[in-house]
Motif scaffolding. Structure first.
Motif, PDB file in Angstrom:
ATOM      1  N   ASP A  59       3.386 -40.635 100.706  1.00 38.01           N
ATOM      2  CA  ASP A  59       2.156 -40.157 100.024  1.00 38.01           C
ATOM      3  C   ASP A  59       1.286 -39.174 101.077  1.00 38.01           C
ATOM      4  OD1 ASP A  59      -0.590 -41.144  97.627  1.00 38.01           O
ATOM      5  OD2 ASP A  59      -0.418 -39.460  99.094  1.00 38.01           O
ATOM      6  N   SER A  60       1.363 -38.045 100.971  1.00 37.68           N
ATOM      7  CA  SER A  60       0.907 -37.265 102.326  1.00 37.68           C
ATOM      8  C   SER A  60      -0.448 -37.180 102.390  1.00 37.68           C
ATOM      9  CB  SER A  60       1.416 -35.593 101.852  1.00 37.68           C
ATOM     10  OG  SER A  60       2.784 -35.564 101.973  1.00 37.68           O
ATOM     11  N   ALA A  61      -0.983 -37.269 100.826  1.00 37.40           N
ATOM     12  CA  ALA A  61      -2.681 -37.382 101.015  1.00 37.40           C
ATOM     13  C   ALA A  61      -3.059 -38.886 101.688  1.00 37.40           C
ATOM     14  CB  ALA A  61      -3.142 -37.272  99.504  1.00 37.40           C
ATOM     15  N   ALA A  62      -2.488 -40.090 101.374  1.00 37.73           N
ATOM     16  CA  ALA A  62      -2.752 -41.244 101.727  1.00 37.73           C
ATOM     17  C   ALA A  62      -2.591 -41.150 103.406  1.00 37.73           C
ATOM     18  CB  ALA A  62      -1.928 -42.132 101.274  1.00 37.73           C
ATOM     19  N   GLN A  63      -1.370 -40.248 103.782  1.00 33.47           N
ATOM     20  CA  GLN A  63      -1.377 -40.274 105.308  1.00 33.47           C
ATOM     21  C   GLN A  63      -2.406 -39.531 106.040  1.00 33.47           C
ATOM     22  OE1 GLN A  63       2.322 -38.428 106.864  1.00 33.47           O
ATOM     23  NE2 GLN A  63       2.727 -40.329 107.918  1.00 33.47           N
ATOM     24  N   LEU A  64      -3.163 -38.621 105.297  1.00 32.81           N
ATOM     25  CA  LEU A  64      -4.032 -37.672 106.137  1.00 32.81           C
ATOM     26  C   LEU A  64      -5.455 -38.857 105.992  1.00 32.81           C
ATOM     27  CD1 LEU A  64      -3.930 -34.285 104.349  1.00 32.81           C
ATOM     28  CD2 LEU A  64      -3.214 -34.911 106.420  1.00 32.81           C
ATOM     29  N   ASP A  65      -5.489 -39.501 104.937  1.00 31.58           N
ATOM     30  CA  ASP A  65      -6.711 -40.784 104.923  1.00 31.58           C
ATOM     31  C   ASP A  65      -6.521 -41.743 105.870  1.00 31.58           C
ATOM     32  OD1 ASP A  65      -6.846 -40.528 101.140  1.00 31.58           O
ATOM     33  OD2 ASP A  65      -7.622 -39.432 102.552  1.00 31.58           O
ATOM     34  N   ALA A  66      -5.073 -42.078 106.274  1.00 30.90           N
ATOM     35  CA  ALA A  66      -5.003 -43.302 107.132  1.00 30.90           C
ATOM     36  C   ALA A  66      -5.255 -42.779 108.662  1.00 30.90           C
ATOM     37  CB  ALA A  66      -3.565 -43.480 107.198  1.00 30.90           C
ATOM     38  N   VAL A  67      -4.923 -41.350 108.613  1.00 29.05           N
ATOM     39  CA  VAL A  67      -5.552 -40.894 110.078  1.00 29.05           C
ATOM     40  C   VAL A  67      -6.991 -40.859 110.396  1.00 29.05           C
ATOM     41  CG1 VAL A  67      -5.300 -39.127 111.625  1.00 29.05           C
ATOM     42  CG2 VAL A  67      -3.309 -39.832 110.577  1.00 29.05           C
ATOM     43  N   ARG A  68      -7.580 -40.225 109.397  1.00 24.22           N
ATOM     44  CA  ARG A  68      -9.163 -40.217 109.266  1.00 24.22           C
ATOM     45  C   ARG A  68      -9.700 -41.506 109.551  1.00 24.22           C
ATOM     46  NH1 ARG A  68      -8.464 -35.475 105.696  1.00 24.22           N
ATOM     47  NH2 ARG A  68      -8.964 -33.677 107.200  1.00 24.22           N
ATOM     48  N   ASN A  69      -9.006 -42.621 108.772  1.00 28.06           N
ATOM     49  CA  ASN A  69      -9.464 -44.032 109.181  1.00 28.06           C
ATOM     50  C   ASN A  69      -9.370 -44.368 110.616  1.00 28.06           C
ATOM     51  OD1 ASN A  69     -10.523 -45.008 106.628  1.00 28.06           O
ATOM     52  ND2 ASN A  69      -8.502 -45.150 105.858  1.00 28.06           N
ATOM     53  N   PHE A  70      -8.307 -44.116 111.048  1.00 26.05           N
ATOM     54  CA  PHE A  70      -8.173 -44.434 112.599  1.00 26.05           C
ATOM     55  C   PHE A  70      -9.141 -43.888 113.468  1.00 26.05           C
ATOM     56  CE2 PHE A  70      -4.480 -46.309 111.457  1.00 26.05           C
ATOM     57  CZ  PHE A  70      -3.287 -45.629 111.282  1.00 26.05           C
ATOM     58  N   ILE A  71      -9.450 -42.518 113.233  1.00 28.13           N
ATOM     59  CA  ILE A  71     -10.666 -41.856 113.672  1.00 28.13           C
ATOM     60  C   ILE A  71     -12.115 -42.620 113.712  1.00 28.13           C
ATOM     61  CG2 ILE A  71     -12.144 -39.669 113.721  1.00 28.13           C
ATOM     62  CD1 ILE A  71      -9.813 -38.036 113.230  1.00 28.13           C
ATOM     63  N   GLU A  72     -12.213 -43.048 112.330  1.00 27.75           N
ATOM     64  CA  GLU A  72     -13.341 -43.892 112.035  1.00 27.75           C
ATOM     65  C   GLU A  72     -13.467 -44.987 112.955  1.00 27.75           C
ATOM     66  OE1 GLU A  72     -15.501 -41.798 109.588  1.00 27.75           O
ATOM     67  OE2 GLU A  72     -16.000 -43.792 109.408  1.00 27.75           O
ATOM     68  N   GLN A  73     -12.229 -45.566 113.193  1.00 28.71           N
ATOM     69  CA  GLN A  73     -12.088 -46.971 113.939  1.00 28.71           C
ATOM     70  C   GLN A  73     -12.072 -46.568 115.332  1.00 28.71           C
ATOM     71  OE1 GLN A  73      -9.481 -49.903 112.205  1.00 28.71           O
ATOM     72  NE2 GLN A  73      -8.459 -48.029 110.854  1.00 28.71           N
ATOM     73  N   ASP A  74     -12.043 -45.417 115.578  1.00 26.21           N
ATOM     74  CA  ASP A  74     -12.114 -44.991 117.007  1.00 26.21           C
ATOM     75  C   ASP A  74     -10.949 -45.959 117.935  1.00 26.21           C
ATOM     76  OD1 ASP A  74     -14.301 -45.443 119.928  1.00 26.21           O
ATOM     77  OD2 ASP A  74     -12.903 -43.541 119.479  1.00 26.21           O
ATOM     78  N   VAL A  75      -9.652 -45.720 117.243  1.00 27.77           N
ATOM     79  CA  VAL A  75      -8.391 -46.236 118.333  1.00 27.77           C
ATOM     80  C   VAL A  75      -8.288 -45.516 119.323  1.00 27.77           C
ATOM     81  CG1 VAL A  75      -7.375 -47.025 115.960  1.00 27.77           C
ATOM     82  CG2 VAL A  75      -6.759 -44.667 117.016  1.00 27.77           C
TER      83      VAL A  75
END
Ligand code: GZL
Length: 370
Positions: free
Chosen positions: A103-119
């Motif tokens: 799911d491409s939209a979910a993949q973009l959300d996952a990347v934005r979640n990583f930014i939020e978590q400051d990985v």
């Protein structure tokens, strides 16, 4: 909004059976939604994330967010396992793994979640090759290096490095092998059917481009080319339709991954169509996963063009170099082989003027495969 990514806390890297709590994007979204409702699941997920954050903040572990395509094929399973084996606590990493379930939209959300978590680093295997520029800019603004593996991003070069395969070269090799094989066996190619991978993925684009260019050069007829989504079910469904629509018109089937080939074999069995070394239809596949090579050795698949899923060790080398402040290669190609079922028909092919080895499948090769 509290953005959550469930932490896939991994057992030691010692075995492939290391347990991990795989998280689909849907579960992450559910946890995020739940967070807004303050439900129990969200609290649990928040505790896990907090625990991971506190561990990472000690500076002991490098936190890596990995947005994986999905779990659609044996190849994908091997790719995921490779990352989980390498990016584990024993090796100094905390892996935040999200299965984006194609799911491409979910993949973009996952990347934005990583930014939020400051990985510390983000790894992306992009489901499709476009729609990435905005989110990659967000990663850059957050100061988080992105490493792309496997499939390519074609609408932005705003990432640190890419590790993967040349899909067009795989398509060329399959086409040139087919021509040399048909000539050696005295087979007249009547019609070709193609079962493509996920539409818009660089894998599907490259393998299609490469094979179609060779087909045009030799004047072959590609009767149809439909999306099987890299799954066994998809391959079976498309092949069932082909058996209805093109009965008696084809003697070559090209599947853009092994799992589609497994489904196509089921469909041809049901339709009473023989395939492989002693069959009426030449069956070509890509990936060369263990199960695919077993079918090659059995003579059911005539040739299998490898796509190596084990990118993680190369990504770890890139991260370690970045940690040391060193320059890194922006492009790293994986080593691959072209596997064949018959030892005494062809040993090499010529692709764009370059001689390429063919590899006859043995028990030892199958034992070592992923
Ligand atoms: C290839 C990879 C493809 C495989 C399929 O690089 O992206 O996706 O060929 C997988 O098996 O689903």
């Amino acid at each position: 909004m509290l953005a959550l990514a469930m932490v896939a806390s991994l057992a030691a890297c010692s075995s492939s059976s290391s347990s991990s709590s795989d998280t689909t994007a849907a579960e992450t979204e559910a946890a995020t939604t739940a967070a807004e409702d303050g439900s129990e699941e969200a609290t649990e997920a928040a505790d896990e994330t907090e625990a991971a954050d506190s561990t990472a903040s000690d500076g002991e572990l490098i936190t890596v967010g990995f947005a994986q395509v999905g779990h659609e094929s044996d190849w994908r399973t091997a790719s995921t396992q490779s990352c989980q084996d390498v990016f584990c606590e024993e090796n100094g990493y905390e892996l935040v793994f999200v299965d984006c379930d194609q799911d491409s939209a979910a993949q973009l959300d996952a990347v934005r979640n990583f930014i939020e978590q400051d990985v510390d680093y983000i790894i992306i295997d992009p489901i499709v090759s476009t729609g990435w520029d905005t989110v990659l800019t967000e990663c850059e603004e957050a100061g988080i290096p992105v490493i792309v593996i496997d499939r390519t991003i074609d609408d932005s070069d705003n990432y640190t490095a890419w590790v993967g395969s040349d899909f067009t070269a795989e398509g060329y090799a399959a086409g040139e092998w087919l021509n040399a094989y048909a000539e050696a066996k005295g087979i007249e190619i009547s019609g070709i059917l193609v079962i493509e991978g996920t539409t818009g993925s660089s894998t599907q684009l490259g393998r299609t481009e490469g094979f179609e260019e060779i087909a045009e050069n030799y004047g072959w007829t590609i009767l149809d080319s439909q999306d099987g989504d890299f799954t066994e079910a998809g391959g079976q469904e498309v092949m069932e339709s082909y058996c209805q629509s093109y009965s008696g018109q084809f003697n070559v089937v090209v599947c853009q991954n092994d799992n589609e080939a497994f489904g196509a074999m089921t469909a041809m069995d049901a339709a009473g169509i023989s395939y492989g070394v002693d069959g009426d239809v030449i069956l070509i596949s890509f990936d060369a996963c263990t199960a695919g090579l077993e079918y090659v050795q059995a003579g059911s698949i005539n040739a299998d063009f490898e796509c190596n899923p084990l990118a993680a060790p190369f990504v770890a080398e890139i991260i370690e170099a970045l940690e040391a402040g060193e320059e890194v290669e922006s492009t790293v190609y994986m080593t691959e082989h072209w596997y064949v079922a018959e030892e005494d028909v062809l040993t090499t092919i010529t692709v764009n003027g370059e001689e390429q080895e063919l590899t006859y499948v043995t028990d030892e090769i199958i034992e070592e495969q992923y």
